[in-house]
Design a protein around this motif. Sequence first.
Motif, mmCIF file in Angstrom:
data_model
loop_
_atom_site.group_PDB
_atom_site.id
_atom_site.type_symbol
_atom_site.label_atom_id
_atom_site.label_comp_id
_atom_site.label_asym_id
_atom_site.label_seq_id
_atom_site.Cartn_x
_atom_site.Cartn_y
_atom_site.Cartn_z
ATOM 1 N N SER A 73 0.885 -1.162 0.000
ATOM 2 C CA SER A 73 0.000 0.000 0.000
ATOM 3 C C SER A 73 0.923 1.212 0.000
ATOM 4 O O SER A 73 2.040 1.154 0.497
ATOM 5 C CB SER A 73 -0.941 0.010 1.209
ATOM 6 O OG SER A 73 -0.214 0.123 2.406
ATOM 7 N N PHE A 74 0.454 2.286 -0.607
ATOM 8 C CA PHE A 74 1.333 3.449 -0.715
ATOM 9 C C PHE A 74 0.537 4.733 -0.811
ATOM 10 O O PHE A 74 -0.649 4.732 -1.120
ATOM 11 C CB PHE A 74 2.282 3.324 -1.913
ATOM 12 C CG PHE A 74 1.597 3.287 -3.242
ATOM 13 C CD1 PHE A 74 1.422 4.458 -3.978
ATOM 14 C CD2 PHE A 74 1.126 2.101 -3.769
ATOM 15 C CE1 PHE A 74 0.791 4.435 -5.209
ATOM 16 C CE2 PHE A 74 0.495 2.069 -4.997
ATOM 17 C CZ PHE A 74 0.327 3.238 -5.720
ATOM 18 N N GLY A 75 1.234 5.808 -0.533
ATOM 19 C CA GLY A 75 0.697 7.151 -0.663
ATOM 20 C C GLY A 75 1.754 8.018 -1.300
ATOM 21 O O GLY A 75 2.762 7.528 -1.830
ATOM 22 N N LYS A 76 1.567 9.281 -1.241
ATOM 23 C CA LYS A 76 2.470 10.230 -1.896
ATOM 24 C C LYS A 76 3.925 10.042 -1.470
ATOM 25 O O LYS A 76 4.824 10.067 -2.309
ATOM 26 C CB LYS A 76 2.014 11.655 -1.580
ATOM 27 C CG LYS A 76 2.847 12.732 -2.215
ATOM 28 C CD LYS A 76 2.297 14.106 -1.861
ATOM 29 C CE LYS A 76 3.178 15.205 -2.387
ATOM 30 N NZ LYS A 76 2.695 16.526 -1.987
ATOM 31 N N ASN A 77 4.168 9.868 -0.184
ATOM 32 C CA ASN A 77 5.541 9.814 0.321
ATOM 33 C C ASN A 77 5.856 8.559 1.146
ATOM 34 O O ASN A 77 6.776 8.572 1.945
ATOM 35 C CB ASN A 77 5.833 11.048 1.189
ATOM 36 C CG ASN A 77 5.831 12.317 0.382
ATOM 37 O OD1 ASN A 77 6.014 12.300 -0.833
ATOM 38 N ND2 ASN A 77 5.620 13.430 1.047
ATOM 39 N N TYR A 78 5.106 7.494 0.971
ATOM 40 C CA TYR A 78 5.386 6.285 1.750
ATOM 41 C C TYR A 78 4.957 5.031 0.991
ATOM 42 O O TYR A 78 4.128 5.081 0.090
ATOM 43 C CB TYR A 78 4.687 6.319 3.110
ATOM 44 C CG TYR A 78 3.191 6.170 3.003
ATOM 45 C CD1 TYR A 78 2.596 4.914 3.032
ATOM 46 C CD2 TYR A 78 2.364 7.279 2.856
ATOM 47 C CE1 TYR A 78 1.227 4.768 2.917
ATOM 48 C CE2 TYR A 78 1.003 7.141 2.744
ATOM 49 C CZ TYR A 78 0.435 5.881 2.770
ATOM 50 O OH TYR A 78 -0.911 5.738 2.639
ATOM 51 N N VAL A 79 5.553 3.916 1.398
ATOM 52 C CA VAL A 79 5.167 2.594 0.900
ATOM 53 C C VAL A 79 5.156 1.653 2.100
ATOM 54 O O VAL A 79 6.128 1.582 2.845
ATOM 55 C CB VAL A 79 6.161 2.063 -0.159
ATOM 56 C CG1 VAL A 79 5.782 0.651 -0.587
ATOM 57 C CG2 VAL A 79 6.226 2.991 -1.366
ATOM 58 N N ASN A 80 4.051 0.956 2.297
ATOM 59 C CA ASN A 80 3.943 -0.081 3.321
ATOM 60 C C ASN A 80 4.011 -1.432 2.619
ATOM 61 O O ASN A 80 3.300 -1.659 1.634
ATOM 62 C CB ASN A 80 2.615 0.010 4.074
ATOM 63 C CG ASN A 80 2.524 1.258 4.918
ATOM 64 O OD1 ASN A 80 3.505 1.703 5.501
ATOM 65 N ND2 ASN A 80 1.340 1.832 4.984
ATOM 66 N N ILE A 81 4.864 -2.314 3.133
ATOM 67 C CA ILE A 81 5.022 -3.627 2.536
ATOM 68 C C ILE A 81 4.771 -4.686 3.600
ATOM 69 O O ILE A 81 5.267 -4.585 4.724
ATOM 70 C CB ILE A 81 6.440 -3.812 1.960
ATOM 71 C CG1 ILE A 81 6.692 -2.773 0.865
ATOM 72 C CG2 ILE A 81 6.620 -5.227 1.415
ATOM 73 C CD1 ILE A 81 8.090 -2.809 0.296
ATOM 74 N N THR A 82 4.002 -5.702 3.224
ATOM 75 C CA THR A 82 3.762 -6.857 4.080
ATOM 76 C C THR A 82 4.203 -8.102 3.317
ATOM 77 O O THR A 82 3.752 -8.335 2.198
ATOM 78 C CB THR A 82 2.274 -6.986 4.457
ATOM 79 O OG1 THR A 82 1.860 -5.788 5.121
ATOM 80 C CG2 THR A 82 2.035 -8.184 5.351
#
Length: 83
Positions: free
Chosen positions: A46-55
Amino acid sequence: MEPWNERKRPVCLEKRFEFDSYSSTRDFLDRLGEFSEVRKRYPDISFGKNYVNITLRPDEDAEDSILTDSDHAFAAAIDGLID
C-alpha cells in the motif's frame, strides 16, 4: 534503516518506507515491481504520496506457516532497493 517488524498473527514481516517526494516513491515502487517479477514473489503493498507499506507473508500459505530464512532474505533484498 529501520528493521522489519515481525508479527505472529497473522505471520508476516511488515515495514514502512518513507520518501522525500512522490517521484522517489514511484522510483522505489518501479524497482520493487521489477524485483518482484524476477523473483516471482509479490508482497502486499500500500502506498501514498511519500510512503510505501510492505507486508511479506511466508511462501507457504498454510495455517501453521512460519517465516523462513528465505522470507528474511527477501525482506533484506527489498531494503537493498533503497537508493
